[in-house]
Structures are given as C-alpha cells and as structure tokens.
Design a protein around this motif. Structure first.
Motif, PDB file in Angstrom:
ATOM      1  N   GLY A 151      11.426  25.889  67.613  1.00  0.00           N
ATOM      2  CA  GLY A 151      10.679  26.781  68.017  1.00  0.00           C
ATOM      3  C   GLY A 151      10.458  27.965  67.033  1.00  0.00           C
ATOM      4  N   GLY A 152      10.178  29.125  67.263  1.00  0.00           N
ATOM      5  CA  GLY A 152       9.758  30.327  66.235  1.00  0.00           C
ATOM      6  C   GLY A 152      10.127  31.591  67.222  1.00  0.00           C
ATOM      7  N   GLY A 153       9.727  32.798  66.376  1.00  0.00           N
ATOM      8  CA  GLY A 153      10.011  34.050  67.034  1.00  0.00           C
ATOM      9  C   GLY A 153       9.325  34.961  66.018  1.00  0.00           C
ATOM     10  N   ILE A 154       9.612  36.269  66.781  1.00  0.00           N
ATOM     11  CA  ILE A 154       8.899  37.597  66.184  1.00  0.00           C
ATOM     12  C   ILE A 154       9.981  38.646  66.466  1.00  0.00           C
ATOM     13  CG2 ILE A 154       7.203  39.265  66.144  1.00  0.00           C
ATOM     14  CD1 ILE A 154       5.208  37.191  67.172  1.00  0.00           C
ATOM     15  N   LYS A 155      10.215  39.319  65.299  1.00  0.00           N
ATOM     16  CA  LYS A 155      11.171  40.428  65.244  1.00  0.00           C
ATOM     17  C   LYS A 155      10.431  41.770  64.821  1.00  0.00           C
ATOM     18  CE  LYS A 155      15.482  37.568  64.057  1.00  0.00           C
ATOM     19  NZ  LYS A 155      14.597  36.442  64.215  1.00  0.00           N
ATOM     20  N   VAL A 156      10.885  42.747  65.431  1.00  0.00           N
ATOM     21  CA  VAL A 156      10.510  43.987  65.062  1.00  0.00           C
ATOM     22  C   VAL A 156      11.593  44.973  64.842  1.00  0.00           C
ATOM     23  CG1 VAL A 156       8.906  45.882  65.685  1.00  0.00           C
ATOM     24  CG2 VAL A 156       8.166  43.786  66.101  1.00  0.00           C
ATOM     25  N   SER A 157      11.937  45.562  63.753  1.00  0.00           N
ATOM     26  CA  SER A 157      12.998  46.342  63.664  1.00  0.00           C
ATOM     27  C   SER A 157      12.558  47.753  62.922  1.00  0.00           C
ATOM     28  CB  SER A 157      14.066  45.696  62.717  1.00  0.00           C
ATOM     29  OG  SER A 157      13.617  45.503  61.456  1.00  0.00           O
ATOM     30  N   PHE A 158      13.459  48.622  62.968  1.00  0.00           N
ATOM     31  CA  PHE A 158      13.250  50.079  62.137  1.00  0.00           C
ATOM     32  C   PHE A 158      14.615  50.312  61.318  1.00  0.00           C
ATOM     33  CE2 PHE A 158      10.982  49.955  66.032  1.00  0.00           C
ATOM     34  CZ  PHE A 158       9.712  50.651  65.837  1.00  0.00           C
ATOM     35  N   GLY A 159      14.261  50.867  60.013  1.00  0.00           N
ATOM     36  CA  GLY A 159      15.525  51.179  59.482  1.00  0.00           C
ATOM     37  C   GLY A 159      14.925  51.788  58.139  1.00  0.00           C
ATOM     38  N   ASN A 160      16.174  52.342  57.280  1.00  0.00           N
ATOM     39  CA  ASN A 160      15.653  52.882  56.015  1.00  0.00           C
ATOM     40  C   ASN A 160      15.344  51.872  54.972  1.00  0.00           C
ATOM     41  OD1 ASN A 160      16.002  53.842  53.256  1.00  0.00           O
ATOM     42  ND2 ASN A 160      17.082  55.604  54.105  1.00  0.00           N
ATOM     43  N   PRO A 161      14.403  51.727  54.326  1.00  0.00           N
ATOM     44  CA  PRO A 161      14.243  50.736  53.310  1.00  0.00           C
ATOM     45  C   PRO A 161      15.364  50.337  52.483  1.00  0.00           C
ATOM     46  CG  PRO A 161      12.105  52.225  53.398  1.00  0.00           C
ATOM     47  CD  PRO A 161      13.484  52.783  54.120  1.00  0.00           C
ATOM     48  N   ASP A 162      16.015  51.460  52.065  1.00  0.00           N
ATOM     49  CA  ASP A 162      17.077  51.243  51.050  1.00  0.00           C
ATOM     50  C   ASP A 162      18.567  51.401  51.661  1.00  0.00           C
ATOM     51  OD1 ASP A 162      15.456  50.847  48.707  1.00  0.00           O
ATOM     52  OD2 ASP A 162      15.200  52.955  48.760  1.00  0.00           O
ATOM     53  N   GLY A 163      18.446  51.518  53.151  1.00  0.00           N
ATOM     54  CA  GLY A 163      19.701  51.562  53.844  1.00  0.00           C
ATOM     55  C   GLY A 163      20.272  50.141  54.279  1.00  0.00           C
ATOM     56  N   THR A 164      21.258  50.730  54.868  1.00  0.00           N
ATOM     57  CA  THR A 164      22.193  49.532  55.540  1.00  0.00           C
ATOM     58  C   THR A 164      22.287  49.258  56.991  1.00  0.00           C
ATOM     59  OG1 THR A 164      24.249  50.928  55.767  1.00  0.00           O
ATOM     60  CG2 THR A 164      23.915  49.914  53.606  1.00  0.00           C
ATOM     61  N   PHE A 165      21.190  49.837  57.798  1.00  0.00           N
ATOM     62  CA  PHE A 165      21.351  49.690  59.271  1.00  0.00           C
ATOM     63  C   PHE A 165      19.909  49.696  59.867  1.00  0.00           C
ATOM     64  CE2 PHE A 165      21.881  51.558  63.304  1.00  0.00           C
ATOM     65  CZ  PHE A 165      22.765  50.940  64.054  1.00  0.00           C
ATOM     66  N   LYS A 218      23.865  45.670  56.657  1.00  0.00           N
ATOM     67  CA  LYS A 218      24.063  45.101  55.444  1.00  0.00           C
ATOM     68  C   LYS A 218      25.126  45.576  54.819  1.00  0.00           C
ATOM     69  CE  LYS A 218      21.594  46.768  51.892  1.00  0.00           C
ATOM     70  NZ  LYS A 218      20.737  47.381  51.087  1.00  0.00           N
ATOM     71  N   PHE A 219      26.191  44.388  54.511  1.00  0.00           N
ATOM     72  CA  PHE A 219      27.348  45.017  53.994  1.00  0.00           C
ATOM     73  C   PHE A 219      27.864  44.658  52.645  1.00  0.00           C
ATOM     74  CE2 PHE A 219      27.658  40.668  56.055  1.00  0.00           C
ATOM     75  CZ  PHE A 219      28.486  40.210  55.122  1.00  0.00           C
ATOM     76  N   PHE A 220      26.902  43.837  51.995  1.00  0.00           N
ATOM     77  CA  PHE A 220      27.231  43.409  50.677  1.00  0.00           C
ATOM     78  C   PHE A 220      25.724  43.140  49.986  1.00  0.00           C
ATOM     79  CE2 PHE A 220      28.575  40.547  47.272  1.00  0.00           C
ATOM     80  CZ  PHE A 220      29.685  41.582  46.603  1.00  0.00           C
ATOM     81  N   SER A 221      25.766  43.316  48.570  1.00  0.00           N
ATOM     82  CA  SER A 221      24.285  43.273  47.776  1.00  0.00           C
ATOM     83  C   SER A 221      24.833  42.365  46.590  1.00  0.00           C
ATOM     84  CB  SER A 221      23.535  44.303  47.367  1.00  0.00           C
ATOM     85  OG  SER A 221      23.281  45.040  48.786  1.00  0.00           O
ATOM     86  N   LEU A 222      23.915  41.434  46.313  1.00  0.00           N
ATOM     87  CA  LEU A 222      24.176  40.650  44.812  1.00  0.00           C
ATOM     88  C   LEU A 222      23.089  40.869  43.971  1.00  0.00           C
ATOM     89  CD1 LEU A 222      25.738  37.352  46.426  1.00  0.00           C
ATOM     90  CD2 LEU A 222      27.087  39.045  45.198  1.00  0.00           C
ATOM     91  N   PHE A 223      23.492  40.432  42.979  1.00  0.00           N
ATOM     92  CA  PHE A 223      22.271  40.379  41.630  1.00  0.00           C
ATOM     93  C   PHE A 223      21.452  41.826  41.900  1.00  0.00           C
ATOM     94  CE2 PHE A 223      22.612  36.026  43.340  1.00  0.00           C
ATOM     95  CZ  PHE A 223      23.712  35.662  42.491  1.00  0.00           C
ATOM     96  N   ASN A 224      21.803  43.082  41.733  1.00  0.00           N
ATOM     97  CA  ASN A 224      21.376  44.167  41.624  1.00  0.00           C
ATOM     98  C   ASN A 224      20.372  44.267  42.931  1.00  0.00           C
ATOM     99  OD1 ASN A 224      22.470  45.021  39.291  1.00  0.00           O
ATOM    100  ND2 ASN A 224      20.908  43.649  38.002  1.00  0.00           N
ATOM    101  N   ASP A 225      21.139  44.183  44.230  1.00  0.00           N
ATOM    102  CA  ASP A 225      20.243  44.260  45.354  1.00  0.00           C
ATOM    103  C   ASP A 225      19.234  43.173  45.473  1.00  0.00           C
ATOM    104  OD1 ASP A 225      21.795  46.565  46.113  1.00  0.00           O
ATOM    105  OD2 ASP A 225      20.284  47.982  45.171  1.00  0.00           O
ATOM    106  N   GLY A 226      19.399  42.208  44.803  1.00  0.00           N
ATOM    107  CA  GLY A 226      18.101  41.402  44.866  1.00  0.00           C
ATOM    108  C   GLY A 226      18.478  40.263  46.197  1.00  0.00           C
ATOM    109  N   LEU A 227      19.640  40.173  46.558  1.00  0.00           N
ATOM    110  CA  LEU A 227      20.235  39.470  47.678  1.00  0.00           C
ATOM    111  C   LEU A 227      20.993  40.341  48.549  1.00  0.00           C
ATOM    112  CD1 LEU A 227      20.202  36.305  48.801  1.00  0.00           C
ATOM    113  CD2 LEU A 227      22.283  36.011  47.369  1.00  0.00           C
ATOM    114  N   ASP A 228      20.831  40.507  49.691  1.00  0.00           N
ATOM    115  CA  ASP A 228      21.480  41.349  50.674  1.00  0.00           C
ATOM    116  C   ASP A 228      22.241  40.242  51.749  1.00  0.00           C
ATOM    117  OD1 ASP A 228      20.779  43.610  49.358  1.00  0.00           O
ATOM    118  OD2 ASP A 228      18.980  43.830  50.626  1.00  0.00           O
ATOM    119  N   LEU A 229      23.543  40.132  51.664  1.00  0.00           N
ATOM    120  CA  LEU A 229      24.153  39.694  52.952  1.00  0.00           C
ATOM    121  C   LEU A 229      24.264  40.717  54.079  1.00  0.00           C
ATOM    122  CD1 LEU A 229      27.075  37.977  50.986  1.00  0.00           C
ATOM    123  CD2 LEU A 229      24.810  37.216  51.532  1.00  0.00           C
TER     124      LEU A 229
END
Length: 222
Positions: free
Chosen positions: A46-60, A121-132
């Motif tokens: 199937g599929g879905g739609i997500k809507v969220s709010f947060g700081n563009p450079d933040g973690t939450f 977001k608890f970890f970033s790799l490759f100069n923030d290019g990949l966020d875990l």
C-alpha cells in the motif's frame, strides 16, 4: 493610539510565519509500504501520507500519518477438503466442478490506519548527508476482511463456497520505527523506514497481533 496599536499588531502577525519557519517547518512525505503481518499469510502492499513539523536542521519532528494497504491470500480448509473427498461438495463461484483434493478459500484484507508520531534524529553520517532516526507513535487501525466460507445449500444438501463480508472492529496500535533519510535535492529527502507495530486485540486474525513493515518514500520540506 488605537490605529498605532493595530498597525503594530498587524506587523507582528505578518512576521510570525517567517519567524516560525526558522524553528518549525512543514514537511510532507509520500511513501510506498510493504507490510508483513505475523499470521504468515503473505505480504500486503500500500502507501501513505505523512505530515510533520520540525526544525529543518533540528533533531526532533512531530506529526501525523494516514496509510492504507491491501492483500489477498488463500487458506487451506481441511473441513472442505474432507467434503470434496466424500463427493458432497460443489463450487458455485464459477460453476466449475471441484476436482482438487483440498479447498483453498480466499481472503481479501485491507487496513486503513491513522496515527500520530514523533521522530528523533540521533546520528548523522557524511556531513549530514545521511541521517539515522528512530520514532514512536500510536493511533488506530480500521480493519476489513472479505472472505469465502463453506456453507451448506439447504435446497440441494451440497456444500458451497460463498463470499462473506466480515467487518472487523477498529483496533488500537502502537509502533516503533527505525530508519534513515538522505538529501536528494534541495528541500527533497528520500527515506527508508523499518517499523514494528503492535495491534491490540487482533484476535480474529489468527490471534497474531503484530506486523513488520518496510517503507520507501520522498519527503518535501516547505
């Protein structure tokens, strides 16, 4: 004085969206999902739609989502198989005589789910290019099943396969997710998410009340 206060109030209202954008951006996401319920009857898609709010450079982030999936599978019905071997069974779905040793009864299932969630977001790799990130959430599942049953025709005495609609009750859900997102283009991210969902009182689905899902989607930050 009154006009001055009105002008000041209007200026504040006009600057609020720009100020808020520095801290809480609107993010929308569209994804495709594969769901694997614990009853071992195959995957749903199937599929879905997500809507969220947060700081563009933040973690939450906080937000809500709506999703839907479908699946169809066959179940071996030993009772109907015994009727076939005894010669007291006919298939009325397409008029074709049953010649197999076992009966496969069809199930068409679909689920519409709504939930609210938080992501961290608890970890970033490759100069923030990949966020875990990890996340938790909860909400509701609206479950429906269209199924076939073996029923005896009182006029002929033969057992038949008939379509039956079985509307299941609304169920609660909670889930834990783990995934990563990566910057694809300006304001556009691609993400992959793994999720483990517990569905309360899924007793009519073989008593198994959890599902694993894997989703792939695109997220746009306004």
């Amino acid at each position: 004085m009154r006009k001055t206060l009105i002008v000041i109030a209007l200026l504040i209202l006009m600057t609020l969206p720009a100020s808020a954008q520095d801290y809480w951006n609107l993010k929308t996401a569209f994804d495709g999902v594969a769901v694997f319920p614990a009853d071992s009857n195959g995957a749903a898609f199937g599929g879905g739609i997500k809507v969220s709010f947060g700081n563009p450079d933040g973690t939450f982030d906080i937000g809500f989502e709506v999703g839907k999936w479908w699946r169809s599978f066959d179940l071996n019905d030993p009772f109907t198989g015994e009727l076939i071997r005894a010669g007291s069974y006919t298939d009325t779905l397409d008029g074709t005589p049953v010649i197999t040793e076992d009966s496969l009864l069809n199930r068409d299932q679909q689920a519409l789910q709504f939930s609210i969630f938080t992501r961290y977001k608890f970890f970033s790799l490759f100069n923030d290019g990949l966020d875990l990130y990890s996340g938790v959430g909860g909400g509701f599942y609206f479950l429906q099943e269209r199924r076939e049953e073996s029923r005896r025709d009182p006029s002929t005495g033969y057992w038949e396969v008939v379509k039956v609609d079985n509307y299941l009750d609304t169920k609660g859900q909670t889930f834990f997710s783990l995934g990563f997102d990566s910057h694809l283009f300006t304001k556009i991210d691609v993400y992959v998410e793994n999720r483990f969902t517990y569905i309360y009182e899924w007793d009519k689905w073989s008593g198994d009340s959890y599902a694993y899902s894997l989703s792939l989607g695109l997220k746009y930050q306004f």
